[in-house]
Design an enzyme around this catalytic site. Structure first.
Site, PDB file in Angstrom:
ATOM      1  N   ASP A 288      36.222  32.713  41.130  1.00 51.18           N
ATOM      2  CA  ASP A 288      37.556  32.962  40.466  1.00 51.18           C
ATOM      3  C   ASP A 288      37.252  34.172  39.532  1.00 51.18           C
ATOM      4  O   ASP A 288      36.164  34.345  38.946  1.00 51.18           O
ATOM      5  CB  ASP A 288      37.841  31.949  39.381  1.00 51.18           C
ATOM      6  CG  ASP A 288      39.185  32.100  38.464  1.00 51.18           C
ATOM      7  OD1 ASP A 288      40.138  31.824  39.036  1.00 51.18           O
ATOM      8  OD2 ASP A 288      39.059  32.727  37.514  1.00 51.18           O
TER       9      ASP A 288
ATOM     10  N   ASN B 197      45.493  42.311  34.619  1.00 50.21           N
ATOM     11  CA  ASN B 197      46.717  42.466  35.233  1.00 50.21           C
ATOM     12  C   ASN B 197      47.580  42.928  34.208  1.00 50.21           C
ATOM     13  O   ASN B 197      48.589  44.145  34.405  1.00 50.21           O
ATOM     14  CB  ASN B 197      47.301  41.311  35.697  1.00 50.21           C
ATOM     15  CG  ASN B 197      47.238  41.267  37.350  1.00 50.21           C
ATOM     16  OD1 ASN B 197      46.952  42.284  38.004  1.00 50.21           O
ATOM     17  ND2 ASN B 197      47.615  40.148  38.169  1.00 50.21           N
TER      18      ASN B 197
ATOM     19  N   ASP C 283      46.208  44.033  42.389  1.00 54.25           N
ATOM     20  CA  ASP C 283      46.091  43.688  43.878  1.00 54.25           C
ATOM     21  C   ASP C 283      45.012  44.526  44.373  1.00 54.25           C
ATOM     22  O   ASP C 283      44.309  43.880  45.425  1.00 54.25           O
ATOM     23  CB  ASP C 283      47.299  44.131  44.635  1.00 54.25           C
ATOM     24  CG  ASP C 283      48.710  43.267  44.000  1.00 54.25           C
ATOM     25  OD1 ASP C 283      49.734  43.350  44.271  1.00 54.25           O
ATOM     26  OD2 ASP C 283      48.222  42.047  43.494  1.00 54.25           O
TER      27      ASP C 283
ATOM     28  N   GLU D 164      44.102  34.511  41.772  1.00 56.26           N
ATOM     29  CA  GLU D 164      42.654  35.268  41.768  1.00 56.26           C
ATOM     30  C   GLU D 164      41.603  34.435  41.909  1.00 56.26           C
ATOM     31  O   GLU D 164      40.075  34.805  41.833  1.00 56.26           O
ATOM     32  CB  GLU D 164      42.435  35.941  40.424  1.00 56.26           C
ATOM     33  CG  GLU D 164      42.155  35.053  39.185  1.00 56.26           C
ATOM     34  CD  GLU D 164      43.698  34.377  38.681  1.00 56.26           C
ATOM     35  OE1 GLU D 164      43.811  33.938  37.439  1.00 56.26           O
ATOM     36  OE2 GLU D 164      44.687  34.539  39.014  1.00 56.26           O
TER      37      GLU D 164
END
Length: 887
Positions: A760, A768, A777, A804
């Protein structure tokens, strides 16, 4: 013809681009104009704030300079300072770390005799002052005497004997909230969003007011020094969205009109649009012209189809935004429910603790002085508590209290001795001792008649009592509200009843708590009992009619949003849910949840957010779709005009040639020059026509073969895409599930180990939020590349598990090799050195949990996944950027 078509398309794109540019320029000029106004207002307010703080700093230094000469002039200078500066709350002198002088004493009792050595929150500022040997400012701080946001200015004082040893310091406490309001920087009423931060000489930056993110935007700014710190004020204007939208639509209308007019003029000048009268030879002909028919076929469906596509795109964007908002408000509701549960858990824990202490004889209820200090100490340590009270069977009363309203939140001690005595209200000092008498409470107050007392006797247990108005000090506005809490009968070790203890919180305090949680969200939160009686709201609305002594319900709230929410919740029996509300023509999102207090009432928490929060993204999507729709429609018109012109002109020439032949003009040459194959074929022989048909058939077969090959390639590509994650290029969740099941079966048959890793990306939501989803991304793609590089063996598989989160499957890999591989992956992501300002590591990191299938277990793939997920949870709990292996 091609040149005209290209020029027309370029003219269209130029017009639309100019319109979009003018809209952005107009928006920029509007923002600049508002920003200039904000800059002017901020400069003036900042100057007032700077002047006020400079005067306080100068006064502080003056008092510090006079101290070596003696303390005789200190009261006069302190009184002059507090008289000159209304927001100067206190002037104190500390000898070493012990306060020896406080002015004024009234209202500053908590500071009298205070030992800074027991208050580490102040030691940083004191040490800085001693190290710098000069005045320093410490902000933000919570003032002990008022519990409001404050600023403390300190100047060190050295030994008058001249040996450079520290004697003590002079400190001035400033009500920063009030000072900001006085200088025009009230964040609740100003015409701009405000944030204030300061930078110390050691480089430490602290935010005093507002959101730190404001400094990252284009903002007005003011800088000025305050003692050893540099203060920075940032502000952005509050621009009415109605004004922005109306100006934008005006610019769009003008731009589109000019673009359309210029395009029509160009087409007419180039002869594409023919305004000449029809040919006389057509008189009496039935039907319509070919050009008119083609234009109708081209122009009528195009705007409908493009408009439909645009509307569907806009609707999908709006629906996605609403779904996202629903998830966010539901998460916010859950977080707020947990915080309110913790809020109401304070009275329960405090009341239960005191009952146990009395029963175990750790505190003697017959020693009122010790008991008073003990109660005050607990209220001081529990900022949510309003009252911690003890009523006896003889009618005596002892309570520690924090005023729930007003600017003075210093602790109080309330006492009533004997049945006929009036309640006495005292301040308390830092040692929790009785201070000056502040006032006298109600003469008719008897604790034995209060709901909390009678409730405890009836239940003979720790029990919640309903909200009730405070009666111990009804003449004080600070207690003009409702309280709610838990009461418990007290028994000593011999089961002798000694009284009732209650711990409660003021509903106004709960309203302030909701207001803090909803700050900046442009919404309303409310808490009500299950039957609808309001407990608190995040607005300024009162939940209790003090004049009529009546509770207000959700249905009778003065806030239309809360009334609409009450109506909607009454229509359903669900304990929680989400719905859309229409309030005064505006859409709002409602989320409600149920909170059950232990052995107490069921409460309903409601959160209402305006759908206007989605206006920005939806408006942008609508504007983009609008421009695209209009551009495609005009492009369709241009293409239709050129296409009909190219089709109709050769046919008209052929018609004129046929009329000449009909008149006997056999020498007229046929109009062979035409770009249209069908027109030319009319003048060719059947043999030429057959030749053309043959060539067309061969060409068609070749195209069919090409299309067949392309379709096969597309099918192969589609098959590959079905098992590949579209963003990262590695395997997707579906492919992982298939391979994992197969590898599990193979490992069982061959009695080989199988390693599964759950990975993770740490703090990826913050990443983000900081950089945006496109950059996020890219970061995921780089992480996936590291995983793909580590999974090179035939039995290895790296896949994206969701968001993620990634997984990696390593066949025939024991624990030692798995740990080495996991650490290699973690280090690989670390070596990417992707900057992540919101992470404590300063770069993008990865947490990994791994589990191993061996002869010891687990016995199912699901259990292996659970063990890897549990290891991942431990890796995150250990500080992230870690590798943890399952047991």
């Amino acid at each position: 013809m091609r040149a005209n078509l290209l020029l027309a398309v370029m003219l269209l794109l130029a017009g639309l681009g100019l319109t979009a540019g003018l809209e952005q320029q107009d928006r920029y000029r509007l923002e600049r104009a508002h920003l200039a106004e904000v800059q002017e207002a901020l400069t003036q307010a900042g100057q007032r704030l700077s002047d006020a703080l400079d005067k306080i700093v100068a006064q502080n230094r003056q008092i510090a300079r006079t101290l070596p000469e003696g303390l005789s002039a200190l009261p006069r200078l302190a009184q002059a300072a507090t008289a000159a500066h209304p927001r100067l709350v206190s002037v104190v002198v500390a000898r070493q770390l012990k306060i020896i002088f406080v002015s004024p004493e009234l209202g500053n009792e908590p500071l009298i005799g205070l030992d800074y050595g027991l208050h580490p929150e102040f030691m940083g500022g004191i040490n800085r002052a001693m190290q710098a040997g000069d005045t320093v400012s410490d902000a933000p701080v919570q003032l002990l005497q008022t519990e409001r946001l404050g600023l403390i200015v300190r100047t060190p004082v050295y030994d008058p004997e001249g040996n450079d040893s520290a004697w003590g310091h002079v400190a001035m406490g400033v009500d920063l909230e009030g000072l900001l309001a006085d200088t025009g920087l009230n964040t609740n009423t100003s015409s701009f969003h405000l944030a204030i931060r300061n930078r110390r000489s050691d480089g430490v930056i602290r935010t005093l007011v507002g959101n730190q993110a404001l400094f990252e935007r284009h903002h007005a700014t003011v800088l000025f020094p305050v003692a050893d710190t540099s203060w920075e004020l940032a502000a952005t204007p509050r621009i009415p969205m109605e004004s922005v939208r109306s100006r934008a639509w005006l610019v769009r209308g003008l731009g589109v009109s000019l673009t359309l007019g210029s395009l029509l003029l160009f087409l007419w000048r180039r002869g594409v649009i023919d305004l000449a009268p029809p040919d006389p030879a057509w008189k009496g002909a039935q039907g319509m012209s070919l050009r008119t028919l083609l234009l109708m076929v081209a122009l009528i469906p195009v705007p409908l189809l493009v408009g439909l596509a645009g509307w569907l795109s806009y609707s999908a964007s709006r629906h996605a935004a609403i779904l996202l908002e629903q998830r966010q408000v539901n998460e916010l509701g859950g977080q707020l429910r947990d915080k309110i549960s913790a809020f109401f858990d304070v009275p329960r824990r405090v009341a239960s603790l005191n009952a146990e202490i009395i029963r175990a004889q750790l505190m003697n209820p017959d020693d009122p002085e010790a008991l008073a200090r003990f109660l005050v100490l607990q209220v001081r340590q529990q900022p949510f508590l309003t009252f911690l009270s003890l009523g006896t069977p003889q009618g005596e009363y002892l309570a520690a209290s924090r005023p729930p309203q007003g600017s003075d939140r210093s602790l109080r001690l309330m006492e009533r001795r004997g049945e006929d005595n009036q309640v006495q209200v005292y301040r308390v000092d830092d040692l929790n001792r009785r201070g000056n008498l502040v006032a006298e409470g109600s003469a008719s107050f008897d604790p034995r008649h209060r709901p909390w007392y009678t409730q405890a006797l009836e239940s003979n247990s720790l029990k919640w009592y309903p909200p009730a108005r405070y009666q111990v000090f009804p003449s004080s506005p600070a207690y003009d509200t409702l309280g709610m809490g838990m009461s418990v009968p007290l028994y000593d070790s011999h089961r002798r009843f000694v009284g009732v203890l209650t711990a409660d919180v003021a509903l106004s305090h709960l309203g302030q708590f909701l207001q803090e949680q909803m700050a900046g969200l442009d919404g309303v939160a409310f808490l009500a009992e299950e039957k609808g009686a309001l407990l608190a709201t995040s607005g300024d609305e009162k939940v209790f009619d003090l004049k009529d002594n009546a509770r207000l319900s959700v249905d009778h709230s003065l806030d239309p949003h809360i009334r609409a929410a009450g109506t909607r919740m009454a229509q359903t029996l669900l304990p929680e849910g989400t719905a859309m509300l229409d309030v005064d023509g505006e859409s709002h999102l409602l989320d409600w949840q149920t909170l059950s207090l232990p052995d107490g009432p069921r409460l309903r928490l409601g959160i209402i957010l305006s759908e206007a929060r989605l206006a920005g993204p939806v408006e942008q999507a609508f504007r983009t779709v609008g421009y695209l729709t209009f551009a495609l429609w005009l492009l369709g018109i241009i293409l239709a005009l050129f296409a009909t012109h190219a089709l109709a002109q050769p046919l008209l020439a052929l018609s004129r040639w046929a009329r000449r032949l009909a008149k006997g003009d056999w020498q007229a040459p046929p109009p062979l020059e035409s770009p249209i194959h069908e027109v030319v074929s009319l003048t060719h022989t059947l043999e030429s026509m057959a030749d053309h048909l043959r060539r067309n058939t061969e060409g068609l077969e070749e195209r069919v073969a090409e299309r067949t090959l392309a379709l096969e390639a597309a099918n192969r590509k589609l098959e590959a895409l079905s098992v590949t994650d579209g963003l990262t290029g590695i395997a997707n969740r579906r492919h992982f599930d298939e391979v994992a099941a197969a590898e599990w079966s193979r490992a069982e048959r061959a009695a080989q180990p199988l390693t599964l890793m759950m990975l993770d990306v740490d703090f990826f939501k913050l990443y983000n939020d900081h950089y945006g989803h496109p950059t996020g991304d890219t970061a995921l793609q780089r992480v996936a590349a590291v995983l793909a590089g580590a999974a090179r063996r035939p039995g290895d598989l790296a896949a994206r598990y969701g968001g993620e989160e990634f997984v990696l499957l390593a066949a025939n890999t024991d624990r030692a090799a798995a740990l080495v591989l996991a650490e290699k992956i973690r280090q690989g992501v670390w070596d990417l050195a992707v900057a992540h300002p919101s992470s404590p590591y300063g770069r993008l990191t990865l947490s990994i949990g791994l589990a191993l299938r061996d002869s010891q277990g687990p016995d199912t793939l699901k259990a292996l996944l659970a063990r890897a997920d549990d290891a991942l949870y431990r890796a995150k709990a250990a500080g992230r950027n870690k590798v943890e292996a399952g047991d």
